[in-house]
Design a protein around this motif. Structure first.
Motif, PDB file in Angstrom:
ATOM      1  N   ASP A  43      30.709  46.386  42.473  1.00 16.70           N
ATOM      2  CA  ASP A  43      30.811  47.277  43.925  1.00 16.70           C
ATOM      3  C   ASP A  43      32.639  47.408  44.128  1.00 16.70           C
ATOM      4  OD1 ASP A  43      27.803  47.622  43.446  1.00 16.70           O
ATOM      5  OD2 ASP A  43      27.390  45.953  45.424  1.00 16.70           O
ATOM      6  N   VAL A  44      32.587  46.556  44.002  1.00 19.89           N
ATOM      7  CA  VAL A  44      34.313  46.219  44.554  1.00 19.89           C
ATOM      8  C   VAL A  44      35.457  46.546  43.107  1.00 19.89           C
ATOM      9  CG1 VAL A  44      36.095  45.114  45.250  1.00 19.89           C
ATOM     10  CG2 VAL A  44      33.617  45.355  46.867  1.00 19.89           C
ATOM     11  N   ILE A  45      34.653  45.419  42.495  1.00 18.24           N
ATOM     12  CA  ILE A  45      35.757  45.248  40.854  1.00 18.24           C
ATOM     13  C   ILE A  45      35.118  45.994  40.230  1.00 18.24           C
ATOM     14  CG2 ILE A  45      36.336  43.489  39.378  1.00 18.24           C
ATOM     15  CD1 ILE A  45      36.176  41.146  40.775  1.00 18.24           C
ATOM     16  N   SER A  46      35.571  46.724  40.367  1.00 19.89           N
ATOM     17  CA  SER A  46      34.936  48.006  39.927  1.00 19.89           C
ATOM     18  C   SER A  46      34.351  48.033  37.579  1.00 19.89           C
ATOM     19  CB  SER A  46      35.725  49.223  39.589  1.00 19.89           C
ATOM     20  OG  SER A  46      35.370  49.912  40.567  1.00 19.89           O
ATOM     21  N   SER A  47      35.865  47.058  37.141  1.00 18.93           N
ATOM     22  CA  SER A  47      35.481  46.761  35.440  1.00 18.93           C
ATOM     23  C   SER A  47      34.661  45.469  35.032  1.00 18.93           C
ATOM     24  CB  SER A  47      37.399  46.447  35.050  1.00 18.93           C
ATOM     25  OG  SER A  47      37.737  45.221  35.495  1.00 18.93           O
ATOM     26  N   GLY A  48      34.295  44.621  36.307  1.00 23.14           N
ATOM     27  CA  GLY A  48      34.289  43.422  35.869  1.00 23.14           C
ATOM     28  C   GLY A  48      34.691  42.146  35.443  1.00 23.14           C
ATOM     29  N   LEU A  49      36.285  43.029  35.850  1.00 22.00           N
ATOM     30  CA  LEU A  49      37.053  41.438  35.174  1.00 22.00           C
ATOM     31  C   LEU A  49      38.199  41.154  36.499  1.00 22.00           C
ATOM     32  CD1 LEU A  49      37.836  42.337  31.495  1.00 22.00           C
ATOM     33  CD2 LEU A  49      36.531  41.020  32.635  1.00 22.00           C
ATOM     34  N   ALA A  50      38.796  40.208  37.056  1.00 23.44           N
ATOM     35  CA  ALA A  50      39.666  40.137  37.821  1.00 23.44           C
ATOM     36  C   ALA A  50      40.547  39.463  37.078  1.00 23.44           C
ATOM     37  CB  ALA A  50      38.758  39.333  39.454  1.00 23.44           C
ATOM     38  N   TRP A  51      41.953  39.389  37.436  1.00 24.28           N
ATOM     39  CA  TRP A  51      42.772  38.414  36.442  1.00 24.28           C
ATOM     40  C   TRP A  51      43.280  37.873  37.533  1.00 24.28           C
ATOM     41  CZ3 TRP A  51      42.753  43.887  35.693  1.00 24.28           C
ATOM     42  CH2 TRP A  51      42.296  44.401  34.300  1.00 24.28           C
ATOM     43  N   VAL A  52      43.783  36.071  37.879  1.00 20.86           N
ATOM     44  CA  VAL A  52      43.780  35.179  38.124  1.00 20.86           C
ATOM     45  C   VAL A  52      45.833  34.581  37.942  1.00 20.86           C
ATOM     46  CG1 VAL A  52      44.256  33.237  40.100  1.00 20.86           C
ATOM     47  CG2 VAL A  52      41.982  34.690  39.402  1.00 20.86           C
ATOM     48  N   GLY A  53      46.669  34.851  38.293  1.00 16.65           N
ATOM     49  CA  GLY A  53      47.754  35.099  38.112  1.00 16.65           C
ATOM     50  C   GLY A  53      48.451  33.481  38.693  1.00 16.65           C
ATOM     51  N   TRP A  55      51.283  33.992  40.538  1.00 21.19           N
ATOM     52  CA  TRP A  55      52.018  34.473  42.114  1.00 21.19           C
ATOM     53  C   TRP A  55      50.909  35.778  42.346  1.00 21.19           C
ATOM     54  CZ3 TRP A  55      56.044  32.336  43.358  1.00 21.19           C
ATOM     55  CH2 TRP A  55      57.065  31.493  42.126  1.00 21.19           C
ATOM     56  N   ARG A  56      50.013  35.970  41.761  1.00 20.60           N
ATOM     57  CA  ARG A  56      49.230  37.473  42.428  1.00 20.60           C
ATOM     58  C   ARG A  56      47.516  37.214  41.856  1.00 20.60           C
ATOM     59  NH1 ARG A  56      53.135  40.450  39.915  1.00 20.60           N
ATOM     60  NH2 ARG A  56      51.911  42.254  38.704  1.00 20.60           N
ATOM     61  N   THR A  57      46.893  38.052  42.564  1.00 17.71           N
ATOM     62  CA  THR A  57      45.208  37.967  41.633  1.00 17.71           C
ATOM     63  C   THR A  57      45.232  39.835  41.570  1.00 17.71           C
ATOM     64  OG1 THR A  57      42.782  37.841  42.099  1.00 17.71           O
ATOM     65  CG2 THR A  57      44.031  37.184  44.387  1.00 17.71           C
ATOM     66  N   CYS A  58      44.867  40.281  41.139  1.00 18.46           N
ATOM     67  CA  CYS A  58      44.774  41.490  40.724  1.00 18.46           C
ATOM     68  C   CYS A  58      42.984  42.219  39.640  1.00 18.46           C
ATOM     69  CB  CYS A  58      45.364  42.413  39.995  1.00 18.46           C
ATOM     70  SG  CYS A  58      47.226  41.995  40.807  1.00 18.46           S
ATOM     71  N   PHE A  59      42.683  43.126  40.549  1.00 16.47           N
ATOM     72  CA  PHE A  59      41.715  43.726  39.602  1.00 16.47           C
ATOM     73  C   PHE A  59      41.385  45.497  40.006  1.00 16.47           C
ATOM     74  CE2 PHE A  59      39.825  42.833  43.460  1.00 16.47           C
ATOM     75  CZ  PHE A  59      39.045  43.498  44.005  1.00 16.47           C
ATOM     76  N   HIS A  60      41.212  45.643  38.985  1.00 14.09           N
ATOM     77  CA  HIS A  60      40.689  47.934  39.011  1.00 14.09           C
ATOM     78  C   HIS A  60      39.650  47.739  40.106  1.00 14.09           C
ATOM     79  CE1 HIS A  60      43.907  48.416  35.937  1.00 14.09           C
ATOM     80  NE2 HIS A  60      43.144  47.374  35.606  1.00 14.09           N
ATOM     81  N   SER A  61      39.627  48.758  40.576  1.00 11.91           N
ATOM     82  CA  SER A  61      38.800  49.195  41.928  1.00 11.91           C
ATOM     83  C   SER A  61      39.332  50.382  42.175  1.00 11.91           C
ATOM     84  CB  SER A  61      39.244  48.472  42.866  1.00 11.91           C
ATOM     85  OG  SER A  61      38.303  48.769  44.073  1.00 11.91           O
ATOM     86  N   CYS A  74      45.556  44.085  44.732  1.00 12.39           N
ATOM     87  CA  CYS A  74      45.945  43.206  44.035  1.00 12.39           C
ATOM     88  C   CYS A  74      46.753  42.254  45.296  1.00 12.39           C
ATOM     89  CB  CYS A  74      48.039  43.435  43.734  1.00 12.39           C
ATOM     90  SG  CYS A  74      47.508  43.967  41.976  1.00 12.39           S
ATOM     91  N   ARG A  75      47.449  41.041  45.185  1.00  8.86           N
ATOM     92  CA  ARG A  75      46.835  40.170  46.498  1.00  8.86           C
ATOM     93  C   ARG A  75      47.622  39.070  46.136  1.00  8.86           C
ATOM     94  NH1 ARG A  75      44.222  40.763  51.658  1.00  8.86           N
ATOM     95  NH2 ARG A  75      46.447  39.315  52.093  1.00  8.86           N
ATOM     96  N   TYR A  76      48.904  39.047  46.832  1.00 12.60           N
ATOM     97  CA  TYR A  76      49.737  37.856  46.453  1.00 12.60           C
ATOM     98  C   TYR A  76      49.225  36.240  46.163  1.00 12.60           C
ATOM     99  CZ  TYR A  76      53.252  41.104  45.191  1.00 12.60           C
ATOM    100  OH  TYR A  76      53.767  42.644  44.168  1.00 12.60           O
ATOM    101  N   LEU A  77      49.921  35.353  45.746  1.00 18.54           N
ATOM    102  CA  LEU A  77      49.293  34.053  46.061  1.00 18.54           C
ATOM    103  C   LEU A  77      50.530  33.371  46.656  1.00 18.54           C
ATOM    104  CD1 LEU A  77      47.554  33.271  43.134  1.00 18.54           C
ATOM    105  CD2 LEU A  77      46.554  33.700  45.461  1.00 18.54           C
ATOM    106  N   SER A  78      50.632  32.775  47.714  1.00 20.67           N
ATOM    107  CA  SER A  78      51.147  32.110  48.722  1.00 20.67           C
ATOM    108  C   SER A  78      51.067  30.507  47.740  1.00 20.67           C
ATOM    109  CB  SER A  78      51.606  31.939  49.427  1.00 20.67           C
ATOM    110  OG  SER A  78      52.569  30.653  50.815  1.00 20.67           O
ATOM    111  N   LEU A  79      52.308  29.589  47.828  1.00 19.72           N
ATOM    112  CA  LEU A  79      52.167  28.196  47.979  1.00 19.72           C
ATOM    113  C   LEU A  79      51.877  27.456  49.482  1.00 19.72           C
ATOM    114  CD1 LEU A  79      54.521  26.392  48.887  1.00 19.72           C
ATOM    115  CD2 LEU A  79      55.941  27.865  46.553  1.00 19.72           C
ATOM    116  N   THR A  80      52.279  28.327  50.462  1.00 21.79           N
ATOM    117  CA  THR A  80      51.434  27.822  51.777  1.00 21.79           C
ATOM    118  C   THR A  80      50.456  27.742  51.863  1.00 21.79           C
ATOM    119  OG1 THR A  80      52.315  29.468  52.999  1.00 21.79           O
ATOM    120  CG2 THR A  80      54.334  27.876  52.138  1.00 21.79           C
TER     121      THR A  80
END
Length: 239
Positions: A43-53, A55-61, A74-80
Motif C-alpha cells: 500500500d505504501v511500499i509500491s515495489s515491495g522492497l525497502a533499502w536500509v543504509g 545514512w538513510r532508508t528508502c523505498f519506491h512509493s 527517503c528518511r535520514y537516520l541519525s546516530l542520536t
C-alpha cells in the motif's frame, strides 16, 4: 641520490590496490542497499522492497514522494535517535574514520613511492614511510570491517529495526537480504588489507660491498725493475 625503482614493483601495485579499496569504501558509505527488506504490504511500499543504509532508508512509493528523489521516499537516520541500532551507529562513525585513515595511508604510499622513483637522500626514511602507509591501510581496513561484518550478521540473523511511524517502514520485514553496499565495502576492505601487508613487507636492497682484504695486493717494486745506473752520467757529476 639513490634510485630504488627496481625494488618497489610490488609496492606500486599495492598503491593502486589501496586507492581502489579506498574508493570502494567511499562508494559503500554512500549506498543505501546495505539491507534489503522484502515486504508483502504494498500500500505504501509500491515495489515491495525497502533499502536500509547507514545514512538513510528508502523505498519506491506511488503515494509518498521525497523532493529530489522522484518517486522514492527517503528518511535520514541519525546516530542520536534512540531507535537507531548500534551497528548502524558504528557504521556511520567507523566508516568515516576509515575513509580518513585510508586517505592518509594512500598519501603515505605516494610519498614513499616518490622517494623510490625520483631518488632519495641518504637519510630519507623510506622504510618508515612504507611501514607507516601500510599500518594506516590496515587500520582503515579494520575500521570498515567491523560495521560491515556487524551489519552482515544482523541481516543473516534477521534482526529488525523499530522505525518510528513517520518512516512508514514495517516493524519487521517478511525477509531480508544482504545488499550490494555490504558487498562493495567488503571488497574494498580486502584490497586495503592486501595493500597494507605489501607496504609493510618492503625491504631496502642490500648493497654488495667488497672488503678491502679481497682486493688484490699490488706487488712491491723490486730493485731489478728500477733499471741500471748510467755510469757515464755518474762520472760526469765528478768533473
Amino acid at each position: 641520490m639513490t634510485y630504488l625503482a627496481h625494488s618497489a614493483h610490488a609496492q606500486l601495485g599495492a598503491l593502486w590496490l589501496g586507492f581502489v579499496g579506498w574508493t570502494l569504501t567511499a562508494v559503500s558509505l554512500g549506498l543505501i542497499q546495505w539491507r534489503v527488506w522484502l515486504v508483502s504490504d504494498r500500500d505504501v511500499i509500491s515495489s515491495g522492497l525497502a533499502w536500509v543504509g547507514i545514512w538513510r532508508t528508502c523505498f519506491h512509493s506511488n503515494t509518498l514522494v521525497t523532493p529530489g528523489f522522484l518517486n522514492m521516499h527517503c528518511r535520514y537516520l541519525s546516530l542520536t535517535e534512540a531507535f537507531t541500532p548500534p551497528e548502524i551507529v558504528a557504521g556511520q562513525v567507523l566508516m568515516l574514520l576509515s575513509l580518513l585513515v585510508g586517505l592518509c595511508g594512500n598519501a603515505g604510499g605516494v610519498y614513499a613511492m616518490r622517494n623510490v622513483y625520483f631518488g632519495m637522500e641518504k637519510n630519507s626514511p623510506i622504510r618508515l614511510a612504507f611501514y607507516t602507509a601500510g599500518t594506516l591501510c590496515l587500520l582503515a581496513a579494520v575500521m570498515s570491517l567491523i560495521p560491515l561484518v556487524w551489519n552482515l550478521s544482523s541481516v543473516v540473523t534477521n534482526q529488525t529495526i523499530k522505525f518510528p511511524p513517520d518512516f512508514n517502514m514495517p516493524q519487521a520485514p517478511d525477509s531480508q537480504q544482504v545488499g550490494c553496499g555490504i558487498g562493495v565495502g567488503l571488497v574494498g576492505t580486502v584490497l586495503l588489507f592486501v595493500s597494507g601487508i605489501i607496504f609493510c613487507q618492503y625491504r631496502l636492497p642490500v648493497r654488495s660491498q667488497r672488503p678491502e682484504s679481497s682486493l688484490p695486493a699490488l706487488p712491491a717494486p723490486s730493485h731489478s725493475a728500477r733499471g741500471r745506473d748510467n755510469s757515464a752520467f755518474v762520472s760526469d757529476e765528478h768533473l
